[in-house]
Write an enzyme that holds these catalytic residues in place. Structure first.
Site, PDB file in Angstrom:
ATOM      1  N   HIS A 169       0.827  -1.221   0.000  1.00 17.07           N
ATOM      2  CA  HIS A 169       0.000   0.000   0.000  1.00 17.07           C
ATOM      3  C   HIS A 169       0.858   1.268   0.000  1.00 17.07           C
ATOM      4  O   HIS A 169       0.316   2.362  -0.146  1.00 17.07           O
ATOM      5  CB  HIS A 169      -0.926   0.031   1.214  1.00 17.07           C
ATOM      6  CG  HIS A 169      -1.921  -1.086   1.239  1.00 17.07           C
ATOM      7  ND1 HIS A 169      -2.741  -1.358   0.169  1.00 17.07           N
ATOM      8  CD2 HIS A 169      -2.213  -2.010   2.187  1.00 17.07           C
ATOM      9  CE1 HIS A 169      -3.507  -2.397   0.461  1.00 17.07           C
ATOM     10  NE2 HIS A 169      -3.199  -2.820   1.674  1.00 17.07           N
ATOM     11  N   ASP A 206      -2.440 -10.874  -2.304  1.00 21.09           N
ATOM     12  CA  ASP A 206      -3.016 -10.394  -1.047  1.00 21.09           C
ATOM     13  C   ASP A 206      -4.474 -10.021  -1.329  1.00 21.09           C
ATOM     14  O   ASP A 206      -4.821  -9.657  -2.458  1.00 21.09           O
ATOM     15  CB  ASP A 206      -2.239  -9.151  -0.593  1.00 21.09           C
ATOM     16  CG  ASP A 206      -2.621  -8.649   0.781  1.00 21.09           C
ATOM     17  OD1 ASP A 206      -1.927  -8.993   1.745  1.00 21.09           O
ATOM     18  OD2 ASP A 206      -3.609  -7.894   0.874  1.00 21.09           O
ATOM     19  N   HIS A 208      -6.068  -7.495  -0.517  1.00 21.79           N
ATOM     20  CA  HIS A 208      -6.217  -6.064  -0.781  1.00 21.79           C
ATOM     21  C   HIS A 208      -5.479  -5.661  -2.051  1.00 21.79           C
ATOM     22  O   HIS A 208      -4.429  -6.223  -2.373  1.00 21.79           O
ATOM     23  CB  HIS A 208      -5.676  -5.247   0.395  1.00 21.79           C
ATOM     24  CG  HIS A 208      -6.382  -5.508   1.690  1.00 21.79           C
ATOM     25  ND1 HIS A 208      -6.057  -6.557   2.512  1.00 21.79           N
ATOM     26  CD2 HIS A 208      -7.416  -4.856   2.289  1.00 21.79           C
ATOM     27  CE1 HIS A 208      -6.847  -6.550   3.576  1.00 21.79           C
ATOM     28  NE2 HIS A 208      -7.678  -5.531   3.461  1.00 21.79           N
ATOM     29  N   ASP A 286      -4.360 -12.918   4.028  1.00 18.74           N
ATOM     30  CA  ASP A 286      -5.647 -12.340   4.443  1.00 18.74           C
ATOM     31  C   ASP A 286      -6.794 -12.831   3.559  1.00 18.74           C
ATOM     32  O   ASP A 286      -7.935 -12.401   3.712  1.00 18.74           O
ATOM     33  CB  ASP A 286      -5.592 -10.807   4.455  1.00 18.74           C
ATOM     34  CG  ASP A 286      -4.948 -10.221   3.222  1.00 18.74           C
ATOM     35  OD1 ASP A 286      -4.646 -10.979   2.282  1.00 18.74           O
ATOM     36  OD2 ASP A 286      -4.735  -8.994   3.188  1.00 18.74           O
TER      37      ASP A 286
END
Length: 366
Positions: A169, A206, A208, A286
């Protein structure tokens, strides 16, 4: 014969871009983060400094900040890895970080409030910055060093795993989502210069979206991004989504079989679209069923199968691969990652020098 007038602004801009690239190259070439690792070590990178603990405040974020150490302990207990075979990286220095990050962004991390916002733990704003640097940012900088070194090891050995990193991120000028440094972008820029690599594929699995590296390589044809993410969760970065070369959206509630079928197809497409010299695999856990942030329903066995598919993809094409552990917000994540690494060893997709690798290898030679 008339000539078009030269625009002084464009000349100045081109000169400053050239100067910046020369400076970046100089920083990379003088960095100490690439060092020779003896063959007695395996390309699994970890330091006890990775783990974050500061007055119990780390428990205020769902991320398991002791995950990295627990992965290695599981591997050692299982007999899959010997402690003295692990590679310890160096901490990324300010000059190392300036290869991607701006001076102003790094200076912003001298504010505990800014760091608190990035790692999503508000009480950190109240701590002296010297403590924040030592207890939070130093562990992150060690993990950055691990990700950068992983590319060198992968080029030499065919694969490398940084038992940390994957701060996808964070971009050159902005952190967020528990990511303070852009280790993926840094790793790739080092590989361009030090490993003479010109084509890199990021496989970001991931849950995200990896908006940080997407922004950093938005106009760079040397990097191909396959991002398989849940569009209904953080970060919902619609601008960064424009820069994904291969977008695979998996909605909340996606189950193991559906997920793995989509991954199989995605890897086939990626293999046809791009011919990389290095794969950076962001292997967040995740996606696990029950993860409070990922919201997908992938079983532990599904994670093992996912990792195996990505390693086979790289092995079949003879492409060096680095794996980063990235996100994962349940205590069970560490064991799932360790079990997956054991499976990779048993399948001879990696060689950890353990009994698992030797048994399989001996069976293959019988």
């Amino acid at each position: 014969m008339s000539t078009a007038p030269v625009n002084p602004a464009s000349v100045s801009s081109s000169t400053s871009a050239s100067d910046a690239e020369t400076l970046r190259r100089g920083r990379i070439l003088s960095s100490k983060l690439y060092f020779d690792v003896p063959l007695t070590k395996v390309p699994i990178i970890y330091s006890s400094s990775y783990d974050i603990a500061f007055l119990g405040m780390e428990k205020l974020h769902p991320f398991d900040s002791s995950k990295w150490g627990r992965i290695c302990r599981f591997l050692i207990l299982d007999g899959a890895l010997e402690k003295n075979h692990i590679v310890e990286p160096l901490e990324a220095s300010k000059d190392d970080l300036l290869v991607v990050h701006s001076e102003s962004y790094l200076n912003s991390l001298k504010s505990s409030l800014n760091v608190a916002v990035i790692i999503e733990v508000p009480p950190v704003a109240l701590l002296p910055n010297c403590l924040v640097q030592r207890k939070v940012l130093y562990p992150f900088r060690k993990q950055v060093g691990g990700t950068i070194l992983a590319a060198k090891l992968a080029k030499e050995r065919g694969w490398a795993i940084n038992v940390g990193g994957g701060f996808h991120h964070c971009s050159a000028g902005k952190g967020g989502g528990f990511c303070a440094y852009a280790d993926i972008s840094l790793c790739i820029h080092y590989a361009f210069i030090r490993l003479n690599i010109s084509r890199v594929m990021i496989i970001d699995l991931d849950a995200h979206q990896g908006n940080g590296h997407e922004m950093d390589f938005s106009n760079d044809g040397r990097v191909y991004i396959l991002d398989m993410y849940n569009p209904g969760i953080y970060p919902s970065d619609f601008e960064a989504r424009r820069y994904i070369d291969q977008k695979v959206e998996v909605v909340s509630g996606t189950t193991t079989n559906e997920y793995l079928t989509k991954l199989d197809e995605a890897l086939k497409v990626a293999g046809r679209m791009f011919d990389p010299e290095l794969v950076v695999y962001n292997a967040g856990t995740d996606i696990l069923d029950g993860d409070p942030l990922g919201r997908l329903k992938i079983s532990p066995e599904g994670v093992t199968s996912r990792d195996e598919k990505v390693f086979r993809f790289a092995r079949e094409k003879k492409i060096p691969l680095i794996m980063l552990t990235s996100g994962g917000y349940m205590k069970s994540s560490a064991k799932v990652i360790a079990d997956s690494i054991v499976n990779l060893s048993r399948k001879c997709l990696i060689d950890t020098g353990s009994s698992h690798s030797r048994v399989k290898s001996n069976t293959n030679n019988m």
